[in-house]
Design a protein around this motif. Structure first.
Motif, short mmCIF file in Angstrom:
data_model
loop_
_atom_site.label_atom_id
_atom_site.label_comp_id
_atom_site.label_asym_id
_atom_site.label_seq_id
_atom_site.Cartn_x
_atom_site.Cartn_y
_atom_site.Cartn_z
N LEU A 82 87.62 86.36 31.55
CA LEU A 82 87.80 87.78 30.84
C LEU A 82 88.15 87.74 29.35
CD1 LEU A 82 90.15 89.34 33.86
CD2 LEU A 82 87.84 89.97 33.11
N PHE A 83 88.69 86.61 29.15
CA PHE A 83 89.43 86.63 27.60
C PHE A 83 88.58 85.53 26.93
CE2 PHE A 83 92.82 87.88 30.34
CZ PHE A 83 93.01 89.11 29.92
N ILE A 84 87.63 84.83 27.37
CA ILE A 84 86.72 83.68 26.74
C ILE A 84 85.41 83.98 26.73
CG2 ILE A 84 86.40 81.28 26.36
CD1 ILE A 84 88.92 80.62 27.51
N CYS A 85 84.91 84.27 27.97
CA CYS A 85 83.41 84.17 28.21
C CYS A 85 83.08 85.54 29.16
CB CYS A 85 82.77 83.12 28.37
SG CYS A 85 83.22 82.34 29.82
N PRO A 86 83.11 86.57 29.03
CA PRO A 86 82.69 87.64 29.68
C PRO A 86 81.58 87.55 30.34
CG PRO A 86 83.74 88.67 27.90
CD PRO A 86 83.42 87.20 27.66
N ALA A 87 80.33 86.87 29.45
CA ALA A 87 79.10 86.48 30.17
C ALA A 87 79.06 85.47 31.44
CB ALA A 87 78.22 85.98 29.10
N GLY A 88 80.31 84.82 31.74
CA GLY A 88 80.19 83.88 32.71
C GLY A 88 80.60 84.42 33.86
N SER A 89 80.91 85.82 34.17
CA SER A 89 81.39 86.27 35.41
C SER A 89 80.24 87.25 35.86
CB SER A 89 82.56 87.08 35.10
OG SER A 89 83.03 87.75 36.08
N PRO A 90 80.15 87.26 37.11
CA PRO A 90 80.76 86.63 38.21
C PRO A 90 80.02 85.12 38.65
CG PRO A 90 79.37 88.02 39.41
CD PRO A 90 79.36 88.38 37.70
N SER A 91 78.63 85.06 38.26
CA SER A 91 78.00 83.62 38.54
C SER A 91 77.11 83.57 37.73
CB SER A 91 77.17 83.71 39.98
OG SER A 91 75.98 84.78 40.01
N GLY A 92 76.49 84.48 36.71
CA GLY A 92 75.62 84.46 35.73
C GLY A 92 74.18 84.48 36.21
N LEU A 93 73.94 84.01 37.69
CA LEU A 93 72.54 84.08 38.28
C LEU A 93 71.57 85.40 37.78
CD1 LEU A 93 70.38 82.48 39.48
CD2 LEU A 93 71.32 83.40 41.77
N PRO A 133 80.42 76.83 44.09
CA PRO A 133 80.00 76.69 42.84
C PRO A 133 78.38 76.59 42.64
CG PRO A 133 80.20 74.63 44.15
CD PRO A 133 80.54 75.60 44.71
N GLU A 134 77.67 77.32 43.33
CA GLU A 134 76.15 77.29 43.25
C GLU A 134 75.82 78.26 42.01
OE1 GLU A 134 77.71 78.56 45.85
OE2 GLU A 134 78.05 76.62 46.92
N GLY A 135 76.13 79.30 42.04
CA GLY A 135 75.84 80.31 41.15
C GLY A 135 76.23 79.74 39.89
N PRO A 136 77.36 79.57 39.43
CA PRO A 136 77.72 78.83 38.29
C PRO A 136 77.16 77.63 37.70
CG PRO A 136 79.65 79.73 39.64
CD PRO A 136 78.45 79.84 40.56
N MET A 137 76.70 76.78 38.84
CA MET A 137 75.78 75.61 38.71
C MET A 137 74.54 75.86 38.09
SD MET A 137 76.48 72.44 38.42
CE MET A 137 75.44 71.30 37.98
N ILE A 138 73.81 76.89 38.52
CA ILE A 138 72.54 77.22 38.01
C ILE A 138 72.67 77.75 36.85
CG2 ILE A 138 70.79 79.21 38.58
CD1 ILE A 138 71.45 78.88 41.67
N HIS A 139 73.94 78.73 36.44
CA HIS A 139 74.02 79.14 34.94
C HIS A 139 74.28 77.90 34.16
CE1 HIS A 139 76.44 81.99 32.39
NE2 HIS A 139 75.32 81.78 31.64
N LEU A 140 74.91 77.11 34.68
CA LEU A 140 75.34 75.81 33.62
C LEU A 140 74.25 75.08 33.45
CD1 LEU A 140 78.81 74.84 35.35
CD2 LEU A 140 78.37 75.89 32.88
N GLY A 141 73.34 74.96 34.57
CA GLY A 141 72.17 74.15 34.45
C GLY A 141 71.10 74.74 33.36
N ALA A 142 71.27 75.99 33.34
CA ALA A 142 70.37 76.71 32.44
C ALA A 142 70.85 76.65 30.96
CB ALA A 142 70.10 78.22 32.65
N LEU A 143 72.35 76.62 30.93
CA LEU A 143 72.95 76.28 29.50
C LEU A 143 72.70 75.06 28.95
CD1 LEU A 143 76.40 77.89 30.13
CD2 LEU A 143 74.52 78.61 28.15
#
Length: 465
Positions: A82-93, A133-143
């Protein structure tokens, strides 16, 4: 093309290391949380390790202790996005899918988004929210696919004079696609599943060369995660480096002889998965619309963000508040299968709800446990998990839906298996060995996953990998 293949290998290795790190931190935090609860029980007035409704106030104080640890992690998890990276919510997929299909989204691939998503994902899962952790893991992998391939960062002010020929939109999207596939491959240890997932769900623009390079990236991610996990558990070295244990999976992989009669309940589970999947999606859309209307009605931005944070706190409080009541309502029939210290006296429903999703799926898929969980436990856990996971999806934490989908499907699949056991009894001969609730839990998990995500080929590969 050697440099492109080199980058694909480096991205896969980095994603594999990240996947290993995420799971190790989550497991460590979960163990730490329940160790602290156990220590609290040990120093309590009655000096006991087990919960009992006859111990006045002890159960409530213990759950207040667990609530405090969970709330601390949820507040940090929600606050980080909410206060650091709004683009990371909810999963980024959805954002990754949109970007790979031509949409430009600000701050989707910067270092703040990476750190915020990482912290939020780890803490949300460890706190016990109904997510994975699957959705965020896809986002982190893309990063990770975006960063190393470009060899530059505007945030950090880094612009290295290497691999400059890949600093174009087409190549950047290719590496992001490979990183996203490596993320799902690392989570499920399924390189082919990671490739098929990106082909079926993530990207719309493909060629044969990109497919092979993405597969190589997924292979490296899976190998790296497996290699590191072979000798480390909770950051504790246990030896056997490089020894890959087949049973260290969260999915049902044991083979068994099959009877043609098993296709009848399988078709029923497929239809049920489609209906419940459609209900889940419809309910989630309505919840998110109401959520947006409510939060948009709050004029002040800081108050709006605080309200979103309090929503995640409310979800956790509802879960922890109802679990002890569930335990009091039912007998302690299945708590002994759990790894948490005080689980021996928990009811089956409370045990299924209090354990993290990954471990709970393992218990539900376990074969030879025909009467481990009763109807009341499974139905109660199904109702709670279905509603709360639907509510959690879209809240202000970096979270995925794969574990909740598998868990929900496994619950009603096991109910169908239990019905068959009630009708035909526990079968020990080869002809009737297919009547096993663990088998139908796996089929139910696949049916609900497919009903929600509309995935078919990649899901099948992931389930059997």
């Amino acid at each position: 093309e050697w440099d492109r293949w080199l980058l694909m290998g480096l991205i896969g290795t980095a994603v594999g290391m990240l996947g290993f790190l995420i799971h190790q931190i989550i497991d460590t935090l979960i163990k730490l949380k329940w160790d602290l609860v156990e220590n609290y029980l040990q120093v309590s007035k009655r000096n006991t390790l087990y919960l009992s409704t006859g111990q006045d106030g002890n159960i409530h104080m213990t759950w207040l202790c667990a609530l405090g640890f969970g709330l601390a992690m949820v507040v940090l998890s929600s606050g980080s996005v909410l206060f650091i990276c709004p683009a990371g919510s909810p999963s980024g997929l959805p954002e990754i899918i949109g970007y790979l299909n031509g949409t430009s989204i600000r701050h989707l691939f910067n270092i703040k988004t990476f750190l915020g998503t990482f912290v939020s994902c780890v803490l949300a899962v460890a706190a016990g929210l109904f997510c994975g952790p699957e959705g965020p893991m896809i986002h982190l992998g893309a990063l990770l696919g975006c960063g190393p391939s470009q060899m530059q960062s505007d945030t950090l002010g880094i612009h290295l004079p290497i691999f400059t020929r890949f600093r174009n939109s087409a190549d950047k999207r290719s590496f992001i696609t490979a990183g996203a596939g490596a993320g799902i491959a690392s989570v499920f240890r399924a390189p082919i599943g990671g490739l098929l997932f990106t082909l079926e769900e993530v990207s719309s623009f493909w060629d044969i060369r990109l497919a092979w390079q993405t597969f190589f990236c997924c292979l490296m991610a899976t190998f790296t995660t497996d290699l590191l996990s072979s000798s480390l558990c909770g950051f504790v070295y246990r030896g056997h480096f490089g020894f890959f244990e087949a049973e260290k999976r969260i999915l049902f992989w044991n083979l068994l002889d099959m009877n043609v009669l098993a296709f009848i309940p399988t078709v029923l589970l497929g239809m049920l998965g489609g209906l419940l999947g459609a209900l889940f999606v419809s309910l989630n859309i309505k919840i998110n619309k109401l959520r947006m209307q409510f939060f948009n009605s709050i004029p002040k931005l800081s108050l709006r963000k605080t309200s979103k944070l309090l929503e995640t706190v409310l979800i956790l409080e509802l879960w922890l508040a109802t679990s002890p009541l569930t335990d009091m309502a039912h007998g302690g029939e299945a708590g002994h299968v759990l790894s948490i210290p005080h689980a021996a006296s928990l009811s089956g429903a409370a045990a299924l709800l209090v354990e993290n999703g990954k471990q709970g799926i393992t218990y539900l898929f376990k074969r030879g446990t025909h009467e481990e969980f009763g109807y009341a436990s499974l139905c109660t856990a199904l109702a709670f998990y279905f509603i709360l996971s639907c509510w959690t999806a879209g809240s202000a934490v970096a979270s995925g839906l794969v574990i909740p989908m598998l868990y929900t499907g496994a619950l009603y699949g096991r109910i169908i298996g239990l019905i068959l056991v009630s009708i035909f009894g526990v079968q020990t001969n080869e002809y009737g060995a297919w009547i096993d609730p663990g088998l139908f839990a796996a089929i139910g998990a696949a049916s609900f996953f497919s009903g929600v995500s509309r995935l078919t080929i990649s899901l099948t590969v992931i389930m059997v990998s």
